[in-house]
Design a protein around this motif. Sequence first.
Motif, PDB file in Angstrom:
ATOM      1  N   PHE A 287       9.198   5.701 -12.806  1.00 19.81           N
ATOM      2  CA  PHE A 287       8.768   7.087 -12.943  1.00 19.81           C
ATOM      3  C   PHE A 287       9.566   7.767 -14.042  1.00 19.81           C
ATOM      4  CE2 PHE A 287      12.052   7.210  -9.693  1.00 19.81           C
ATOM      5  CZ  PHE A 287      12.767   8.382  -9.931  1.00 19.81           C
ATOM      6  N   VAL A 288       8.967   8.808 -14.583  1.00 17.24           N
ATOM      7  CA  VAL A 288       9.470   9.455 -15.790  1.00 17.24           C
ATOM      8  C   VAL A 288       9.908  10.881 -15.486  1.00 17.24           C
ATOM      9  CG1 VAL A 288       8.794  10.321 -18.078  1.00 17.24           C
ATOM     10  CG2 VAL A 288       8.010   8.071 -17.308  1.00 17.24           C
ATOM     11  N   SER A 289      11.067  11.254 -16.015  1.00 19.80           N
ATOM     12  CA  SER A 289      11.443  12.662 -16.136  1.00 19.80           C
ATOM     13  C   SER A 289      11.280  13.016 -17.603  1.00 19.80           C
ATOM     14  CB  SER A 289      12.894  12.881 -15.687  1.00 19.80           C
ATOM     15  OG  SER A 289      13.334  14.188 -16.032  1.00 19.80           O
ATOM     16  N   SER A 290      10.340  13.893 -17.929  1.00 17.05           N
ATOM     17  CA  SER A 290       9.999  14.138 -19.327  1.00 17.05           C
ATOM     18  C   SER A 290      11.139  14.767 -20.116  1.00 17.05           C
ATOM     19  CB  SER A 290       8.759  15.024 -19.428  1.00 17.05           C
ATOM     20  OG  SER A 290       7.601  14.282 -19.132  1.00 17.05           O
ATOM     21  N   PHE A 291      11.879  15.653 -19.491  1.00 15.01           N
ATOM     22  CA  PHE A 291      13.047  16.252 -20.126  1.00 15.01           C
ATOM     23  C   PHE A 291      13.823  17.015 -19.079  1.00 15.01           C
ATOM     24  CE2 PHE A 291       9.685  19.482 -20.841  1.00 15.01           C
ATOM     25  CZ  PHE A 291      10.270  20.596 -20.252  1.00 15.01           C
ATOM     26  N   ALA A 292      15.031  17.413 -19.437  1.00 14.00           N
ATOM     27  CA  ALA A 292      15.844  18.294 -18.592  1.00 14.00           C
ATOM     28  C   ALA A 292      16.661  19.190 -19.501  1.00 14.00           C
ATOM     29  CB  ALA A 292      16.755  17.493 -17.671  1.00 14.00           C
ATOM     30  N   HIS A 293      16.702  20.483 -19.175  1.00 15.96           N
ATOM     31  CA  HIS A 293      17.451  21.456 -19.958  1.00 15.96           C
ATOM     32  C   HIS A 293      18.382  22.220 -19.030  1.00 15.96           C
ATOM     33  CE1 HIS A 293      14.936  20.423 -23.269  1.00 15.96           C
ATOM     34  NE2 HIS A 293      13.872  21.085 -22.859  1.00 15.96           N
ATOM     35  N   SER A 294      19.662  22.182 -19.340  1.00 15.17           N
ATOM     36  CA  SER A 294      20.626  22.917 -18.524  1.00 15.17           C
ATOM     37  C   SER A 294      20.363  24.411 -18.576  1.00 15.17           C
ATOM     38  CB  SER A 294      22.048  22.607 -18.989  1.00 15.17           C
ATOM     39  OG  SER A 294      22.208  22.896 -20.370  1.00 15.17           O
ATOM     40  N   SER A 295      19.788  24.893 -19.676  1.00 18.34           N
ATOM     41  CA  SER A 295      19.472  26.317 -19.786  1.00 18.34           C
ATOM     42  C   SER A 295      18.409  26.743 -18.786  1.00 18.34           C
ATOM     43  CB  SER A 295      18.998  26.644 -21.209  1.00 18.34           C
ATOM     44  OG  SER A 295      17.811  25.929 -21.517  1.00 18.34           O
TER      45      SER A 295
ATOM     46  N   GLY B 243       0.773  -1.236   0.000  1.00 18.46           N
ATOM     47  CA  GLY B 243       0.000   0.000   0.000  1.00 18.46           C
ATOM     48  C   GLY B 243       0.802   1.282   0.000  1.00 18.46           C
ATOM     49  N   VAL B 244       2.132   1.209  -0.107  1.00 19.21           N
ATOM     50  CA  VAL B 244       2.936   2.431  -0.178  1.00 19.21           C
ATOM     51  C   VAL B 244       2.598   3.178  -1.463  1.00 19.21           C
ATOM     52  CG1 VAL B 244       5.285   3.353  -0.394  1.00 19.21           C
ATOM     53  CG2 VAL B 244       4.803   1.520   1.233  1.00 19.21           C
ATOM     54  N   VAL B 245       2.402   4.492  -1.345  1.00 21.21           N
ATOM     55  CA  VAL B 245       2.043   5.321  -2.495  1.00 21.21           C
ATOM     56  C   VAL B 245       3.275   6.110  -2.916  1.00 21.21           C
ATOM     57  CG1 VAL B 245       0.462   7.050  -3.419  1.00 21.21           C
ATOM     58  CG2 VAL B 245      -0.289   5.531  -1.568  1.00 21.21           C
ATOM     59  N   TYR B 246       3.640   6.016  -4.194  1.00 24.85           N
ATOM     60  CA  TYR B 246       4.749   6.788  -4.746  1.00 24.85           C
ATOM     61  C   TYR B 246       4.172   7.966  -5.524  1.00 24.85           C
ATOM     62  CZ  TYR B 246       7.621   2.893  -3.277  1.00 24.85           C
ATOM     63  OH  TYR B 246       8.250   1.943  -2.506  1.00 24.85           O
TER      64      TYR B 246
ATOM     65  N   VAL C  70      13.525   7.267 -17.964  1.00 26.96           N
ATOM     66  CA  VAL C  70      12.655   6.393 -17.190  1.00 26.96           C
ATOM     67  C   VAL C  70      13.515   5.725 -16.124  1.00 26.96           C
ATOM     68  CG1 VAL C  70      11.075   4.434 -17.188  1.00 26.96           C
ATOM     69  CG2 VAL C  70      11.142   5.978 -19.157  1.00 26.96           C
ATOM     70  N   TRP C  71      13.084   5.875 -14.880  1.00 30.18           N
ATOM     71  CA  TRP C  71      13.802   5.317 -13.731  1.00 30.18           C
ATOM     72  C   TRP C  71      12.999   4.177 -13.129  1.00 30.18           C
ATOM     73  CZ3 TRP C  71      18.566   6.985 -11.982  1.00 30.18           C
ATOM     74  CH2 TRP C  71      19.048   8.178 -12.535  1.00 30.18           C
ATOM     75  N   ARG C  72      13.733   3.194 -12.556  1.00 26.79           N
ATOM     76  CA  ARG C  72      13.095   2.075 -11.867  1.00 26.79           C
ATOM     77  C   ARG C  72      13.610   2.039 -10.436  1.00 26.79           C
ATOM     78  NH1 ARG C  72      15.467  -2.882 -13.966  1.00 26.79           N
ATOM     79  NH2 ARG C  72      16.964  -2.619 -12.271  1.00 26.79           N
ATOM     80  N   TYR C  73      12.660   1.986  -9.488  1.00 26.71           N
ATOM     81  CA  TYR C  73      13.039   1.837  -8.087  1.00 26.71           C
ATOM     82  C   TYR C  73      12.535   0.496  -7.577  1.00 26.71           C
ATOM     83  CZ  TYR C  73      13.335   2.344  -3.061  1.00 26.71           C
ATOM     84  OH  TYR C  73      13.625   2.123  -1.731  1.00 26.71           O
ATOM     85  N   GLU C  74      13.452  -0.294  -6.983  1.00 26.58           N
ATOM     86  CA  GLU C  74      13.132  -1.598  -6.409  1.00 26.58           C
ATOM     87  C   GLU C  74      13.075  -1.459  -4.894  1.00 26.58           C
ATOM     88  OE1 GLU C  74      15.611  -4.795  -8.561  1.00 26.58           O
ATOM     89  OE2 GLU C  74      16.650  -2.895  -8.981  1.00 26.58           O
TER      90      GLU C  74
ATOM     91  N   GLU D  90       7.084  13.210 -14.042  1.00 26.31           N
ATOM     92  CA  GLU D  90       5.681  13.125 -14.457  1.00 26.31           C
ATOM     93  C   GLU D  90       5.116  11.714 -14.315  1.00 26.31           C
ATOM     94  OE1 GLU D  90       4.144  15.960 -17.168  1.00 26.31           O
ATOM     95  OE2 GLU D  90       6.134  16.343 -18.016  1.00 26.31           O
ATOM     96  N   GLY D  91       5.115  10.922 -15.390  1.00 26.36           N
ATOM     97  CA  GLY D  91       4.466   9.626 -15.342  1.00 26.36           C
ATOM     98  C   GLY D  91       5.006   8.721 -14.247  1.00 26.36           C
ATOM     99  N   CYS D  92       4.128   7.890 -13.674  1.00 26.25           N
ATOM    100  CA  CYS D  92       4.504   6.995 -12.583  1.00 26.25           C
ATOM    101  C   CYS D  92       3.594   5.770 -12.655  1.00 26.25           C
ATOM    102  CB  CYS D  92       4.331   7.720 -11.244  1.00 26.25           C
ATOM    103  SG  CYS D  92       4.928   6.849  -9.790  1.00 26.25           S
ATOM    104  N   TYR D  93       4.191   4.573 -12.632  1.00 19.26           N
ATOM    105  CA  TYR D  93       3.350   3.374 -12.640  1.00 19.26           C
ATOM    106  C   TYR D  93       4.082   2.220 -11.973  1.00 19.26           C
ATOM    107  CZ  TYR D  93       6.016   1.359 -16.549  1.00 19.26           C
ATOM    108  OH  TYR D  93       7.011   0.834 -17.331  1.00 19.26           O
TER     109      TYR D  93
END
Length: 459
Positions: free
Chosen positions: A328-336, A224-227, A347-351, A317-320
């Motif tokens: 979970f998703v990081s849609s983009f990153a801009h150094s500017s 039941g942990v919510v991310y 897309v990152w995965r956490y175990e 953004e996205g998380c499933y």
Amino acid sequence: MSSAAEQQPATRRQVLAGTGAAVATVAFAGVFTELFAGTAAAHGHAGYGPLVPDPGGLLDLPKGFRYRVLSREGDPLRSGEGPVPSNCDGMAAFAGRRGHVRLVRNHENRVTANIAVPTVEGLTYDPMGKGGCTALELDGDNRVLGERVAIAGTAVNCAGGRTPWDTWLTCEETEDKAGTNGYTKDHGYIFEVDGADPRRTGAVPLTAMGRFQHEAIAIDPHNGVVYETEDAFEKPFGLFYRFLPKKPLGGTGSLRAGGRLEAMRVPGVPDLSAVQETGTSFEGIEWVPVPDPQAAETPIRFQDFGPKGITHGQKLEGCYWGGSCVYFVSSFAHSSQGSAADHFGQVWRYEPQRRRLTLVIVFGPGTDIQLPGESPDNICLASDGGLMVCEDGGGAQHVFGLTRRGEVYAMARGRQNIGTPEEPEWGEFAGVTFAPDHRTMFMNCYTPGTTFAVTGPWR
């Protein structure tokens, strides 16, 4: 979500503006099968063929597929409560009685929205909030039997996620307080919505889950942990959270019992964008209690997490949930814009059991610039075990399918021009989701707010 479209330059999307867009094998860095842990086996197909121009001028689909418009902004709600609100966004489909399907749909309305979610007694949080959710009931042939307000008076309802007990958690992507923009109550919360009976859940903020610019959630079905993801627009960027409920998996209303909110710390990594090589893993992930979940004086991402700091990420953004992991998703990153490095999507995965975080996919710029695959946003599991992804960028707007072999194919393209003939512009897609029987894909066009049901030879 519209904020991303405003910031992101038009790039690879535009190469698929033609109606012949079909399949492209994208040289994604990383092992793409990581995204599909615990899903059904893929059948090895690479799309459904080129998109066919829609004579109706609404939605291009592959041959053999067809769509039905379920709802459009401005049309009357079946309930008689008012017009269909603007800015259709995150959505989920639930099984109803007698083979019916229930859709719960967000409306990401700010104070400037064209059509607010109508206020309804007992379902309105703040009369000055224009956002909320509507619920549709469909029969087995995707005919609309009912459409009504499910919650009103909230603000900037972007995405969210479903619960194991078949309710919808709608997320406010704002942190405006009472007195700001005319609001009479603080915003930036998660609300639980029961699409079958909205009055069971009412309009009660789940305050213990934090007040920040929420995007999406995923629930570990085992404990039941919510991310939760935070889509912060300016530096310092958002955090990745977990909420430990006092009554885990307790059913509708149980999240109101409260719990503890924590933020993820990756030792030695203050900014996720600095990690560029797929397969990079970090052991011993730490979860740090949030000093003030209500952000009474200071937004959470600005708060003091101690001498070790905390880990931020642009456009989380996205998380499933998939298998035994949360993605979970990081849609983009801009150094500017202040990020440590540039990318066009991660897309990152956490175990949880191993306390390990792994970067499994990087979208561009190392991929072929002539191919799609940037700014991933809403993601859902497809009927064949692959994914459907709504991109959130500029130019032509698509829903892309992604196979387990790393192939990207265009599944749908919007044809509703909200610009001019000389400078066309299209509303982004959002809320992609499948019916419980996997035979219909539902999705929203953000502007003009339109909800589609797509049927055809799904594999």
